[in-house]
Design a protein around this motif. Structure first.
Motif, mmCIF file in Angstrom:
data_model
loop_
_atom_site.group_PDB
_atom_site.id
_atom_site.type_symbol
_atom_site.label_atom_id
_atom_site.label_comp_id
_atom_site.label_asym_id
_atom_site.label_seq_id
_atom_site.Cartn_x
_atom_site.Cartn_y
_atom_site.Cartn_z
ATOM 1 N N LEU A 1 0.476 3.782 6.850
ATOM 2 C CA LEU A 1 1.702 4.455 6.393
ATOM 3 C C LEU A 1 1.328 5.785 5.754
ATOM 4 O O LEU A 1 1.448 5.960 4.549
ATOM 5 C CB LEU A 1 2.411 3.581 5.351
ATOM 6 C CG LEU A 1 3.432 2.560 5.824
ATOM 7 C CD1 LEU A 1 3.873 1.679 4.655
ATOM 8 C CD2 LEU A 1 4.635 3.207 6.488
ATOM 9 N N PRO A 2 0.853 6.746 6.584
ATOM 10 C CA PRO A 2 0.412 8.019 5.994
ATOM 11 C C PRO A 2 1.598 8.837 5.481
ATOM 12 O O PRO A 2 2.722 8.692 5.982
ATOM 13 C CB PRO A 2 -0.271 8.724 7.169
ATOM 14 C CG PRO A 2 0.334 8.130 8.396
ATOM 15 C CD PRO A 2 0.734 6.725 8.048
ATOM 16 N N GLY A 3 1.339 9.634 4.479
ATOM 17 C CA GLY A 3 2.355 10.571 4.008
ATOM 18 C C GLY A 3 3.516 9.948 3.268
ATOM 19 O O GLY A 3 4.580 10.547 3.168
ATOM 20 N N LYS A 4 3.356 8.736 2.773
ATOM 21 C CA LYS A 4 4.451 8.086 2.060
ATOM 22 C C LYS A 4 4.164 7.975 0.562
ATOM 23 O O LYS A 4 4.877 7.280 -0.154
ATOM 24 C CB LYS A 4 4.703 6.677 2.626
ATOM 25 C CG LYS A 4 5.067 6.652 4.086
ATOM 26 C CD LYS A 4 6.506 7.093 4.315
ATOM 27 C CE LYS A 4 6.853 7.005 5.789
ATOM 28 N NZ LYS A 4 8.175 7.586 6.075
ATOM 29 N N GLY A 5 3.105 8.615 0.120
ATOM 30 C CA GLY A 5 2.775 8.543 -1.298
ATOM 31 C C GLY A 5 2.246 7.191 -1.731
ATOM 32 O O GLY A 5 2.295 6.856 -2.919
ATOM 33 N N LEU A 6 1.757 6.409 -0.766
ATOM 34 C CA LEU A 6 1.226 5.080 -1.109
ATOM 35 C C LEU A 6 -0.298 5.102 -0.989
ATOM 36 O O LEU A 6 -0.894 4.304 -0.294
ATOM 37 C CB LEU A 6 1.827 4.016 -0.178
ATOM 38 C CG LEU A 6 3.353 3.917 -0.212
ATOM 39 C CD1 LEU A 6 3.855 2.983 0.891
ATOM 40 C CD2 LEU A 6 3.820 3.416 -1.578
ATOM 41 N N ASP A 7 -0.906 6.053 -1.682
ATOM 42 C CA ASP A 7 -2.331 6.309 -1.475
ATOM 43 C C ASP A 7 -3.248 5.395 -2.262
ATOM 44 O O ASP A 7 -4.466 5.427 -2.071
ATOM 45 C CB ASP A 7 -2.644 7.769 -1.826
ATOM 46 C CG ASP A 7 -1.953 8.723 -0.882
ATOM 47 O OD1 ASP A 7 -1.605 8.283 0.238
ATOM 48 O OD2 ASP A 7 -1.739 9.896 -1.253
ATOM 49 N N ASP A 8 -2.672 4.614 -3.193
ATOM 50 C CA ASP A 8 -3.549 3.805 -4.055
ATOM 51 C C ASP A 8 -3.398 2.300 -3.794
ATOM 52 O O ASP A 8 -3.732 1.482 -4.638
ATOM 53 C CB ASP A 8 -3.257 4.120 -5.535
ATOM 54 C CG ASP A 8 -1.796 3.900 -5.892
ATOM 55 O OD1 ASP A 8 -0.999 3.623 -4.971
ATOM 56 O OD2 ASP A 8 -1.464 4.018 -7.081
ATOM 57 N N LEU A 9 -2.906 1.951 -2.618
ATOM 58 C CA LEU A 9 -2.688 0.532 -2.324
ATOM 59 C C LEU A 9 -3.636 0.029 -1.235
ATOM 60 O O LEU A 9 -3.900 0.718 -0.253
ATOM 61 C CB LEU A 9 -1.246 0.306 -1.860
ATOM 62 C CG LEU A 9 -0.130 0.770 -2.806
ATOM 63 C CD1 LEU A 9 1.228 0.444 -2.205
ATOM 64 C CD2 LEU A 9 -0.281 0.116 -4.179
ATOM 65 N N ILE A 10 -4.129 -1.179 -1.437
ATOM 66 C CA ILE A 10 -4.979 -1.838 -0.435
ATOM 67 C C ILE A 10 -4.400 -3.215 -0.153
ATOM 68 O O ILE A 10 -4.028 -3.941 -1.082
ATOM 69 C CB ILE A 10 -6.434 -1.999 -0.936
ATOM 70 C CG1 ILE A 10 -7.044 -0.637 -1.300
ATOM 71 C CG2 ILE A 10 -7.299 -2.692 0.116
ATOM 72 C CD1 ILE A 10 -8.431 -0.744 -1.903
ATOM 73 N N ILE A 11 -4.305 -3.556 1.147
ATOM 74 C CA ILE A 11 -3.871 -4.906 1.521
ATOM 75 C C ILE A 11 -5.123 -5.754 1.733
ATOM 76 O O ILE A 11 -6.013 -5.381 2.509
ATOM 77 C CB ILE A 11 -3.005 -4.855 2.786
ATOM 78 C CG1 ILE A 11 -1.720 -4.089 2.467
ATOM 79 C CG2 ILE A 11 -2.674 -6.262 3.277
ATOM 80 C CD1 ILE A 11 -0.874 -3.807 3.671
ATOM 81 N N VAL A 12 -5.160 -6.865 1.025
ATOM 82 C CA VAL A 12 -6.363 -7.699 1.003
ATOM 83 C C VAL A 12 -6.027 -9.075 1.561
ATOM 84 O O VAL A 12 -5.080 -9.715 1.102
ATOM 85 C CB VAL A 12 -6.869 -7.842 -0.448
ATOM 86 C CG1 VAL A 12 -8.098 -8.743 -0.482
ATOM 87 C CG2 VAL A 12 -7.185 -6.482 -1.053
ATOM 88 N N ALA A 13 -6.778 -9.517 2.554
ATOM 89 C CA ALA A 13 -6.552 -10.844 3.138
ATOM 90 C C ALA A 13 -7.726 -11.752 2.824
ATOM 91 O O ALA A 13 -8.870 -11.305 2.718
ATOM 92 C CB ALA A 13 -6.378 -10.733 4.649
ATOM 93 N N ASN A 14 -7.433 -13.029 2.718
ATOM 94 C CA ASN A 14 -8.478 -13.989 2.401
ATOM 95 C C ASN A 14 -8.185 -15.252 3.188
ATOM 96 O O ASN A 14 -7.097 -15.811 3.075
ATOM 97 C CB ASN A 14 -8.426 -14.277 0.899
ATOM 98 C CG ASN A 14 -9.704 -14.903 0.406
ATOM 99 O OD1 ASN A 14 -10.327 -15.682 1.110
ATOM 100 N ND2 ASN A 14 -10.097 -14.570 -0.800
ATOM 101 N N THR A 15 -9.133 -15.689 4.004
ATOM 102 C CA THR A 15 -8.885 -16.867 4.838
ATOM 103 C C THR A 15 -9.920 -17.933 4.548
ATOM 104 O O THR A 15 -10.730 -17.797 3.622
ATOM 105 C CB THR A 15 -8.946 -16.505 6.335
ATOM 106 O OG1 THR A 15 -10.312 -16.284 6.684
ATOM 107 C CG2 THR A 15 -8.127 -15.266 6.644
ATOM 108 N N GLU A 16 -9.916 -18.978 5.378
ATOM 109 C CA GLU A 16 -10.859 -20.070 5.179
ATOM 110 C C GLU A 16 -12.303 -19.635 5.357
ATOM 111 O O GLU A 16 -13.207 -20.330 4.893
ATOM 112 C CB GLU A 16 -10.527 -21.247 6.120
ATOM 113 C CG GLU A 16 -10.955 -21.084 7.585
ATOM 114 C CD GLU A 16 -10.046 -20.175 8.394
ATOM 115 O OE1 GLU A 16 -9.078 -19.640 7.821
ATOM 116 O OE2 GLU A 16 -10.315 -19.987 9.596
ATOM 117 N N VAL A 17 -12.541 -18.496 6.028
ATOM 118 C CA VAL A 17 -13.933 -18.107 6.280
ATOM 119 C C VAL A 17 -14.598 -17.524 5.033
ATOM 120 O O VAL A 17 -15.813 -17.466 4.960
ATOM 121 C CB VAL A 17 -14.071 -17.101 7.451
ATOM 122 C CG1 VAL A 17 -13.439 -17.652 8.717
ATOM 123 C CG2 VAL A 17 -13.488 -15.742 7.096
#
Lengths: 125, 523, 446
Positions: free
Chosen positions: C413-429
């Motif tokens: 989502l470039p150019g939306k001012g959301l520059d400090d967010l990270i999506i983090v996933a965690n699974t069984e591995v």
């Protein structure tokens, strides 16, 4: 006294007074194979001559049913929605599709009579 | 002590004593229940430890109901799917002459390459610095595709042939809009012999389809195109070699007509496999063409997919290719994922395309090399023509006994009055151990039988196939309808009632009603 | 060439039998001046060893998910796939067969498709599912087109929680077809007022749950408002395992459920091939895209399966087809169905619990990192964190330390001012060690 006329797309229209009963011919149902689905218009819909009025489907083919003449749909045969096989068993009887209130009976003159249609069909096969 | 328990070792002739079996199985041909009949909700074939106690963060939407998914242990799972597999015909088991589908050998080297962790186990959104090898591979494949077609650019993301068509036609629409002619050019010319995907694609993009009649020789003629060409025409979609198995010999002139009239030339590349290394689509005046990697470059069909449909583009269309695309700077590759500020037509799929198919296709291409690819095309054409030459005296060729490309098209004129139809003939091939050819396509020929042997067949294999078809053909001509009308007799199932399936569709398993269960138990 | 069985003698004999003297006579329809006389200036054929070396070198330049602590999700997920799955999908009879157009000799493919359709319908809480789409994103675009056919309207409303790439695919398609799309602003906290967007001109509303930022969403009120206005609710998911942990979209009133099935049975593959799952209500089945497998009987009365309702499809309906799709994701659907069979209800639900438990653990650990904030009150196996500074830089620095720590929102989502967010996933591995490495590395870079 009814009179039946035919189109080159293998629809028939059986005219009684101002109303014509529209269906597909025996030749057409044989070409399609076992009919499995029909889609009918709603009563009240106005259709122009040559416009799509209904759809008929077999397993491997699909075809539009065109209005042979312009008119208003006054009745549809909902029995063939539940039992599409009627179109194969009795195309000119119980397998009819819809009834049209004919706008301009002069358009019937463009269609074939039975003799002309039969010779048209023998040229198709 | 000697083993003195002898037993009969010479069989008696009891061939006619076949009986119905208790299980319904016929030796190696096994009946197999549905997973939903054999599995149980409490069985699992995966050992997982329950997590240590924790506080749920699912909130109010936590699921508490039963889903209804049965499981099988690992050995049961193995047997279930192996038995299912044994009900399938496959390239690996025999000649698969399905015209237009290109059922050629699928090398297993390609499978092992695609499974290298460096390709199979990387995420589309992990940092680009950690996937430089993957981007390099896509660029390398793109380079081969552009050189083999002599085209300016290639959009790699389309997921299959039809998706590629969509991409190419979308690029054409974008190019037309960029010229300010968007409101004007609404019509796409499509020959009657085209794949169904062509008119479906044109319609999906908002074009109106106008049908181009085929000539009596199976080719599209410039005059027919000229008659339909006008300022409202955006493009033509032409398959070359066409679906009748013929090279469109006036293709250059047709391209010229389109270009002179301000339109574009889209080529359906489904049959590119006939001409790789023999002639380059870019030299024919083509503006866009998708390449079915699962046909021409032998990524496996997998029972219906996945495929991949990269689209090569001429310089006129290149600026409109969708995101993402790769930019190269020396040895570094960068993905352009944002369409803003470019002329890109937008985005067609979430990520970068069918990487797994790219690896397989490149492995196939590198194995062949330029010389091998050319040879493969020649052998495919040679095999098809050999079949044509050997069957032309029995079966009818709608466009005369002239050279074909990679597939040969017969019609059903020769079956007239035999009581045998194209369908019957095809089903009788099953009893002989062959997958039927493509039938009733293309639509321009009555009772079409489209045979594509591919380059993967040896001469011995072709000979047996030809002798089998000759035997069947002579049998049909002798009026031996019994062999045909009930066929196949020796398949896991004989003919299935497709009317019933369509009139009252049963599209999933449902738990039988209790009363039915009780009745079944009583019986 | 090892894949070509014909010998030079064979070729010569065959040409003679055909009645030509050179293979180029078979190419007589190609304009003579355009027929290539020599192979193109490209490398020549290679043996297996050389090809494997060349491709192996390219593969070695990539960081495989299994080789590092790996927390990347946002539409594709790293899960363990049992060895049985890959063995079975490589069975010749599955791998090298075509679309099952000849049902007598394709019952294997047809029966697993029937089982697949049933599994997908059960998971999504819907009546029927098709035999797969290319992936979740193209499936979503197809769902929008289907809604337009059903409602005879042309306006789609896209939630700001829909995966931005999915939204982009829908917008691209809609622009080409001259359909209208309303895209709501990125909705990190699942607070948007989508109900206000629904009126009697709306064809469909597209909502993802768990959404792009990891928030599970209650669809019930949206479904009610849609239905009151004659619109359809399209529910989207990118993590199919979440369906085992969260109320099904069907139970919440969705009309079409579509999403990505990659998590079950399929590798990451750098974005493809994947498998789009597509389910709906029985009353809409004739407007569905894609292949459908149905049950029937053979001439002896034995149960068997066939492709059915094909008149919706391009090879019969042509320009009036419901979709142009032909090739789908058959083999990926097979991988899905085998893995699902191995899991069964018991295994799937446990797998979902493990995923959730791991994510809960990780969120606790990340909350303890100074300057890092976990934004989601609720989540399944992924969530969004706020970091000090630019997320892109943080992720790159983590990669340099050998940790693949998630997806910067600004990449998608470039150019939306959301520059400090990270999506983090965690699974069984992910192991405890992986999480510890992640947290340690993050502490160093922020």
């Amino acid at each position: 006294m009814s009179e039946t006329r035919y189109t080159k797309d293998h629809e028939y229209i059986r005219v009684e007074g101002d109303v014509g009963t529209v269906g597909i011919t025996d030749f057409a149902q044989k070409q399609l194979g076992d009919v499995v689905f029909v889609e009918l218009p709603q009563a009240g819909k106005a259709v122009a001559k040559g416009a799509e009025a209904a759809v008929v489907e077999s397993v491997k083919a699909a075809s539009e049913v065109y209005a042979p003449v312009s008119g208003e749909v006054v009745d549809v045969n909902s029995a063939i929605e539940g039992q599409p096989g009627l179109v194969n068993e009795d195309p000119s009887g119980k397998g009819w599709f819809l009834k049209l209130k004919i706008t301009n009976k002069a358009e019937l003159a463009d269609l074939m009579d039975e003799a002309a249609y039969n010779s048209f069909v023998s040229s198709c096969s | 002590m000697l083993n003195n328990q002898g037993r009969p070792t010479t069989p008696k002739d009891t061939g006619s004593a076949a009986h119905k079996t208790f299980t319904g199985n016929r030796g190696l041909q096994m009946e197999e229940a549905l997973l939903f009949e054999s599995g149980r909700l409490d069985v699992t074939g995966v050992d997982l430890d329950e997590p240590a106690p924790f506080v749920s963060r699912l909130g109010a939407l936590e699921r508490h109901d039963e889903i209804g998914l049965p499981g099988l242990s690992e050995p049961e799972t193995m047997r279930h799917y192996v038995r299912l597999s044994q009900k399938n015909y496959a390239i690996d088991s025999g000649l698969y002459p399905l015209g237009s589908c290109t059922m050629k050998h699928n090398p297993r080297l390609n499978e092992s390459m695609a499974r290298l962790p460096g390709f199979a186990d990387i995420h589309p959104l992990q940092p680009q610095s950690t996937v430089q090898g993957a981007l390099a591979l896509i660029e390398e494949l793109a380079g081969w595709l552009m050189t083999l077609t002599n085209m300016e650019a290639v959009a790699m993301s389309p997921k299959a042939g039809a998706h590629g068509e969509y991409c190419g036609m979308a690029a054409i629409k974008a190019a037309i809009a960029a010229k300010g002619e968007g409101a004007l050019r609404k019509v796409v010319l499509v020959p009657e012999s085209a794949h169904g995907t062509n008119p479906a694609t044109a319609a999906a993009i908002g074009f109106e389809v106008r049908s181009v009649p085929a000539g009596a020789d199976g080719n599209v003629h410039p005059d027919a195109v000229r008659a339909l060409m006008g300022p409202d025409v955006a493009a033509i979609m032409l398959t070359n070699p066409n679906t009748c198995g013929l090279f469109e010999r006036e293709i250059v002139e047709i391209a010229q007509i389109l270009h002179d009239g301000g339109g574009y030339f889209y080529c359906d590349g489904a049959n590119f496999n006939a001409i790789v290394g023999k002639v380059r689509p870019g030299d024919l005046g083509i503006d866009a063409m998708h390449i079915n990697l699962h046909k021409t470059f032998s990524t496996p069909h997998g029972g219906g997919g996945p495929g991949a449909g990269p689209v090569v583009l001429s310089s006129r269309l290149a600026p409109f290719a969708p995101v993402p695309f790769i930019k190269r700077d020396g040895d570094t590759f960068a993905l352009v994922e944002d369409a803003s500020g470019t002329q890109a037509l937008g985005r067609l799929t979430a990520f970068h395309g069918q990487m797994g198919m790219f690896v397989r296709a490149l492995s196939y291409i590198l194995s062949h090399g330029a010389d091998g690819l050319k040879q493969a095309s020649e052998d495919a054409v040679l095999n098809a023509n050999y079949v044509r030459a050997r069957l032309a005296d029995l079966m009818s060729l709608p466009f005369g006994n002239r050279p074909c490309m990679h597939e040969v098209l017969f019609d059903d004129t020769w079956l007239k009055d035999t009581g045998v139809t194209t369908l019957d003939f095809a089903k009788a091939m099953i009893d002989e151990g062959y997958h039927p050819m493509t039938m009733y396509f293309p639509l321009v020929v009555h009772g079409a039988m489209l045979i594509e042997p591919t380059e993967s067949e040896s001469l011995a294999s072709l000979e047996l196939f030809i002798m089998t078809l000759r035997d069947l053909a002579m049998s049909a001509l002798r009026g031996e309808t019994k062999r045909f009308e009930g066929a196949p007799f020796y398949a896991p199932r004989n003919r299935l009632d497709e009317t019933r399936a369509a009139r009252s569709p049963v599209l999933r398993w449902t738990k039988p009603a209790p009363i039915v269960e009780a009745k079944a138990a009583a019986e | 060439m090892r894949y070509l069985p014909l010998s030079e003698d064979d070729r010569a004999g065959m040409l003679a039998r055909i009645g030509v003297s050179h293979v180029d006579e078979l190419f007589a329809d190609v304009p003579t001046h355009l027929l290539l006389k020599e192979p193109l200036d490209l490398p020549r054929r290679k043996g297996e060893l050389d090809v494997a070396r060349q491709l192996g070198r390219m593969a070695a330049r990539n960081v495989a998910a299994s080789s590092v602590p790996f927390f990347v999700g946002a539409g594709a997920y790293k899960h363990h796939v049992p060895a049985t799955v890959d063995h079975l999908v490589q069975r010749s009879e599955f791998l090298t067969s075509y679309t099952p157009y000849q049902p007598e000799i394709s019952q294997g493919t047809l029966q697993y498709l029937f089982e697949f359709q049933t599994q997908v319908a059960l998971l999504t809480g819907m009546d029927v599912a098709n035999a797969s789409m290319y992936d979740g994103s193209t499936g979503t675009a197809e769902a929008v087109l289907m809604a337009h056919r059903v409602t005879r309207r042309k306006k789609a409303v896209l939630s700001g929680g829909l995966h931005p790439h999915y939204a982009e695919v829908v917008r691209t398609q809609s622009q080409l077809a001259s359909d209208e799309v309303v895209t709501l602003d990125p909705d990190v906290g699942a607070t948007e007022d989508i109900l206000a967007q629904i009126d009697d001109t709306t064809s469909c509303v597209v909502v993802q749950t768990p959404d792009f930022f990891g928030n599970p969403r209650d669809l019930t009120a949206i479904a009610e408002k849609c239905h009151a206005n004659g619109a359809l609710l399209i529910a989207v998911f990118t993590e199919v395992i979440s369906l085992a942990a969260l109320k099904s979209p069907g139970a919440m009133g969705a009309d079409i459920v579509v999403g990505e099935g990659q998590s079950i049975g399929n590798s990451l593959n750098f974005g493809g091939p994947y498998v789009g799952l597509f389910a709906t209500r029985t009353k809409y089945v004739r407007q569905m895209p894609g292949r459908l497998c149905g049950e029937t009987l053979d001439a002896e009365g034995r149960r068997g399966f066939v492709l059915t309702l094909s008149t919706r499809e391009q090879h019969i309906r042509r320009d009036k087809a419901t979709s142009n799709i032909c090739t789908n994701s058959g083999l990926c659907a097979l991988a899905f169905t085998i893995h699902m069979t191995l899991l069964g209800e018991a295994g799937l639900k446990r797998l979902a619990r493990i995923n959730h438990a791991h994510a809960v653990q990780l969120s606790g650990l990340l909350t303890g990192v100074k300057g890092v904030e976990v934004l989601n009150p609720t989540f399944f196996n992924e969530f969004t964190i706020r970091v000090p500074g630019k997320a892109v830089d943080v992720v790159e620095k983590l990669a340099a330390k050998g940790v693949l720590g998630g997806v910067p929102v600004s990449r998608v989502l470039p150019g939306k001012g959301l520059d400090d967010l990270i999506i983090v996933a965690n699974t069984e591995v992910n192991t405890d060690e992986d999480r510890a490495s992640f947290v340690a590395a993050l502490k160093e870079v922020v």
